[in-house]
Structure formats: C-alpha cells, structure tokens
Design an enzyme around this catalytic site. Sequence first.
Site, mmCIF file in Angstrom:
data_model
loop_
_atom_site.group_PDB
_atom_site.id
_atom_site.type_symbol
_atom_site.label_atom_id
_atom_site.label_comp_id
_atom_site.label_asym_id
_atom_site.label_seq_id
_atom_site.Cartn_x
_atom_site.Cartn_y
_atom_site.Cartn_z
ATOM 1 N N GLN A 93 10.153 -13.175 -24.783
ATOM 2 C CA GLN A 93 9.062 -12.107 -24.334
ATOM 3 C C GLN A 93 7.918 -11.921 -25.208
ATOM 4 O OE1 GLN A 93 11.283 -8.259 -24.778
ATOM 5 N NE2 GLN A 93 9.842 -7.304 -23.459
ATOM 6 N N HIS A 99 9.349 -6.243 -17.712
ATOM 7 C CA HIS A 99 9.003 -6.878 -16.636
ATOM 8 C C HIS A 99 9.823 -8.010 -15.946
ATOM 9 C CE1 HIS A 99 7.270 -9.031 -19.842
ATOM 10 N NE2 HIS A 99 7.449 -10.083 -19.384
#
Length: 113
Positions: A93, A99
């Site tokens: 990430q 997301h």
Amino acid sequence: MSDCLFCEIAAGNIPADIVVEDEFVVAFRDIDPQAPTHVLVVPREHHNNVADLTRDNPELAARVLGVAAEVAQLETLEKGYRVVTNVGSDGGQSVNHVHFHVLGGRELAWPPG
Ligand code: AMP
C-alpha cells in the site's frame, strides 16, 4: 483529510480520469496502469485501509465493492477481472486512503508473486 492524495482527487481538487462516481464513491483510472483496465475505486470519506473501512462504515464498504462491479461492467470485462486492495507496507500500500484496484482486459497471473 488534508495531505491525502485520494481525498483531493475525490474532492475534485486534483484531476483524475474518472470512470464513474456517485455521492459516496469515485472510480478513476490508475496513473500507472498494470493492465489494459486498471481503475481505482475509493470512498470519498477517508479511511486508511479496508480494515478501518469495514469496521467504521460497513455500508460504505459494500457500496465501494458495488461500484467495483459496476466498473467491470462499464469496462466490459466479461472474461473476468480482479479486485485487489493492498494493506500496509508488506501489502504494497502506497496511498493510505483505502482503494480497490479493478484490473482486467488480459489474463492475470496467479499467484501474483
Ligand atoms: P497502492 O500501491 O495499492 O496503494 O496503490 C496506489 C495506486 O495509486 C498505484 O497503483 C498508483 O499508480 C496510483 N496513483 C498514484 N497517484 C495517482 C494519481 N494521481 N492518479 C491516479 N492513480 C494514482
């Protein structure tokens, strides 16, 4: 949240190639696509990762996944696609606003490595 790239995109303060959006969720093309279709689906509300999102707002988590499915339909990924969310540094990430990557348009390797 200030200093958050995806909050700024969701607010319209930073441009993005938007595929679909509603009151709660925005989906836009990844700036560095890893497949012919590579769209990021994000809630407008800031949550750091999927664990925080599902704990704090499970209804919103369901909405985000619904938009991911809508993106696949809009992009005509009828042969299949992948929905991925990375968490933390080992997970890869790089943007700390939850997301979901929607990837498709070619056969995707599994396991991802
Ligand atoms: P992750 O590494 O899972 O946190 O994914 C972050 C994604 O955001 C990466 O695939 C980046 O290519 C993408 N990205 C970074 N900046 C932008 C931007 N301004 N517009 C669209 N996608 C972006």
